[in-house]
Every structure is written in C-alpha cells, then in structure tokens.
Enzyme design. Structure first.
Site, PDB file in Angstrom:
ATOM      1  N   LYS A   4     -18.004   1.245 -17.156  1.00 13.90           N
ATOM      2  CA  LYS A   4     -17.347  -0.050 -17.000  1.00 13.90           C
ATOM      3  C   LYS A   4     -18.209  -1.163 -17.593  1.00 13.90           C
ATOM      4  O   LYS A   4     -17.703  -2.064 -18.282  1.00 13.90           O
ATOM      5  CB  LYS A   4     -17.065  -0.322 -15.525  1.00 13.90           C
ATOM      6  CG  LYS A   4     -15.974   0.537 -14.919  1.00 13.90           C
ATOM      7  CD  LYS A   4     -14.626   0.269 -15.551  1.00 13.90           C
ATOM      8  CE  LYS A   4     -13.500   1.021 -14.851  1.00 13.90           C
ATOM      9  NZ  LYS A   4     -12.183   0.809 -15.499  1.00 13.90           N
ATOM     10  N   TYR A  21     -19.754   6.491 -14.109  1.00 18.32           N
ATOM     11  CA  TYR A  21     -18.508   5.712 -14.022  1.00 18.32           C
ATOM     12  C   TYR A  21     -18.801   4.215 -14.134  1.00 18.32           C
ATOM     13  O   TYR A  21     -18.194   3.505 -14.940  1.00 18.32           O
ATOM     14  CB  TYR A  21     -17.791   6.005 -12.700  1.00 18.32           C
ATOM     15  CG  TYR A  21     -16.734   4.974 -12.368  1.00 18.32           C
ATOM     16  CD1 TYR A  21     -15.514   4.960 -13.038  1.00 18.32           C
ATOM     17  CD2 TYR A  21     -16.973   3.984 -11.407  1.00 18.32           C
ATOM     18  CE1 TYR A  21     -14.556   3.997 -12.761  1.00 18.32           C
ATOM     19  CE2 TYR A  21     -16.017   3.023 -11.130  1.00 18.32           C
ATOM     20  CZ  TYR A  21     -14.814   3.026 -11.804  1.00 18.32           C
ATOM     21  OH  TYR A  21     -13.872   2.061 -11.535  1.00 18.32           O
ATOM     22  N   SER A  45     -14.977  -3.178 -12.591  1.00 21.73           N
ATOM     23  CA  SER A  45     -15.336  -2.721 -11.242  1.00 21.73           C
ATOM     24  C   SER A  45     -16.534  -3.487 -10.723  1.00 21.73           C
ATOM     25  O   SER A  45     -17.478  -3.781 -11.476  1.00 21.73           O
ATOM     26  CB  SER A  45     -15.652  -1.222 -11.275  1.00 21.73           C
ATOM     27  OG  SER A  45     -16.235  -0.800 -10.060  1.00 21.73           O
TER      28      SER A  45
END
Length: 342
Positions: free
Chosen positions: A152, A148, A124
C-alpha cells in the site's frame, strides 16, 4: 458521472458501488454510475448482478482500453483491487507485490493513457507507525510492518510520483478496519473462512469454540491489539463524498495534486472489547483463548484526524453494535447460519 471501480466485486468495492447508486440517487447531486472491473479471484458474481461489469484483470491493458472506449464518460477511477490478508502476505510476499504493486503500475498506465485524471485509491492505515498512545493522523510516520502494508505504501509513493509527471490527481483513502456489511444485505464479506477479526468471531460462535486472541502482550489497556473498527457502509459513503468533492480536495489548477485522508471513527477498541460487544449482540459468551502474535501483526492504532470531516464533509454514523449485527445478519444470508435472536 460514471466511475470505474477496480475490484468492484469484492467486499469493499461492491459496497462502494452500492453507495454510489444509493447515496447519489437519493440526493439532488449528480448521479454516479459504477462500472465494475474485477477478475473474480476474490470477488463474487452475485455482487455485480444488475451492474455494468467487465470480468478481467486490472493489468489487462486491452480490456481497460475497451472499457474506456465503451464508456468515454468515465470521470474517475476507484482502485480497490488488491489481496488483503496480512498473514498471507507474510507467507507469499512475491504474490502480494505482483498483484498489488506491479499490477497497479500497469493499471495506472492504462488509466492515464486513456485520459482519466482522477484516481481514488484504497489505501490502509496499516502504513503508519503509531505513537505510544496508538493514535495516528496523516502526518504520522510511514512504517509498514507487513508485505501487504508495504505494498500500500509503495503504490502511494508511485501515485505521488505520477501526479508530478502526468495530468492526474489522486486522493488516497487510508482505511482503518472495515467491519459489518451492506445494511440492505446485498453484499458483505465474501467467505465464511474470513481472516478478519469479526469474521473469526462469527466462525468461533458457529463452531462452539473459544475465539483465539492473537497476541495478549501488546502495550494496551488489556494486552490485546487496538483497532479502529469502521462500518463498511460508512466507509463506502466516504468514497461517494470523495468523488463528489474531488475537485475541491485536489483542484485541477492547484499546486497540490495529491491528498491522503484517514477514514476511521476516532475510537480505539481492543480485541477483547470487540469480543465483549460481539457476545452482547449474540446474547451468550463464546469465550477466548490466548495464542501468540502472528508475524506481521502490530499493536494497532486508531484515527486521530479530522481531515475527513473538513475535506469530505464525512463522519461515521453507524455504531460498533450495528456493524456486528449487520455482519451477523449477512452471514445468515450468505451461509444460512443464524446467530442472533429474531
């Protein structure tokens, strides 16, 4: 060529599987057959209809062993399996680190043990710290702002350590903001309760309520956040190109066994601009209301890299308007709500 797509019943993974079938089948290149692994915690069974599908968790080593035993021709793994809602990750960080990081470690262990040496990781652009102009490329600082995004970045670090220790090579595709749906309307966002911005616009239009703009004091041209919205079908095509060119991007005998590549349009669009484009497609105004920033939000960013074109021969071809129209058409198929003129 067979590829194992972890998370292949979700929005991104199922679209990647469709692109493997469509793009490879329409070319003179080697056909790509997707093998889907998904625990259906967020994926949908109809997204894997007619495809080779295994229901289960990526951390289930016996199941992964079974898949490789039954499909020894698997040449690459596409790892799309993850929880993806930023505010949810802020509220439930341990859940996100368990599902997205710890289970990725278990999955990679199984993949490497089964002798698969190519991993395509769905990363991401949220891992970046954008500069003052909000443009980022692959050399921009890594500074995630939510569990989140931290997850990643953690998995990317794990993968970089793996390529130094094991016979595996990795391409990390750092997505910007996927929107839209499969143009053939086979798959799209799974739920009407979507947390992503375009899904929330669709819900606002249906409910007859103004759209909530979360954060209006960002250092941008209109105060709302800037994002690089890329059509999910273009994103899926990039995966096909990465699979086809894997050995050129990270050669088996080369010194560099890891590559990170941004996937975006190179255009920054504010949330207010996206709302204007959305209203133009549906032919009416839905209005906006201003609400505070959510914890974990950031001003955003957009792609300022040409690496995807140079290494993958890929560029986005579908417009913002097409992405909006495809998502609206998909929502009508999924939920029976028609918002655009026929």
């Amino acid at each position: 060529m067979k590829v194992l797509i972890a998370g292949g019943a979700g929005f991104i993974g199922s679209t990647v599987a469709s692109a493997c079938l469509d793009e490879a089948g329409a070319s003179t290149g080697q056909p790509i057959t997707p093998i889907v692994l998904d625990n259906l915690s967020a994926g949908r069974t109809e997204f894997v209809r007619g495809r080779i599908f295994y229901e289960g968790d990526i951390a289930d080593a016996r199941l992964v062993d079974k898949i490789f035993a039954e499909h020894p021709e698997i040449e690459a793994v596409v790892h799309c399996a993850a929880l993806i809602v930023v505010p949810h990750s802020v509220a439930q960080p341990l859940l996100y680190y368990r599902e997205n990081v710890a289970k990725s470690v278990a999955f990679l262990d199984s993949v490497i043990e089964n002798g698969c040496g190519r991993v395509l990781f769905s990363s991401s652009a949220s891992v970046y710290q954008a500069g003052s102009d909000l443009a980022v490329d692959e050399t921009s600082p890594i500074a995630p702002t939510s569990p989140y995004a931290h997850g990643k970045a953690m998995v990317e670090q794990i993968l970089q350590d793996c390529v130094r220790a094991y016979p595996v090579r990795v391409i990390a595709l750092r997505y910007f903001n996927p929107i839209g749906a499969d143009p053939k309307l086979r798959t799209g966002p799974q739920s009407a309760e979507s947390s992503h911005v375009l899904g929330r616009m669709v819900a606002a239009a249906r409910g007859g309520e103004p759209f909530a703009v979360t954060g209006v004091d960002w250092p941008t041209r209109d105060g709302s956040g800037v994002r690089d919205y890329v059509h999910v079908w273009d994103l899926a095509r990039a995966h096909v190109q990465a699979l086809r060119r894997f050995d050129d991007v990270v050669p088996p005998a080369g010194p560099n066994r890891y590559a990170a590549i941004n996937l975006g349009t190179g255009r920054g669009t504010t949330v207010r601009e996206l709302l204007g484009a959305f209203e133009a497609v549906i032919g009416r105004s839905i209005g906006a209301r201003e609400v505070p920033r959510r914890f974990g939000d950031c001003a955003g960013g957009f792609n300022d890299s040409v690496r995807s074109g140079e290494l993958l021969g890929w560029r986005p071809t579908l417009s913002l308007t097409e992405a909006i129209r495809h998502e609206l058409q998909w929502s009508a198929v999924r939920d029976g709500h028609q918002l655009i003129p026929q």
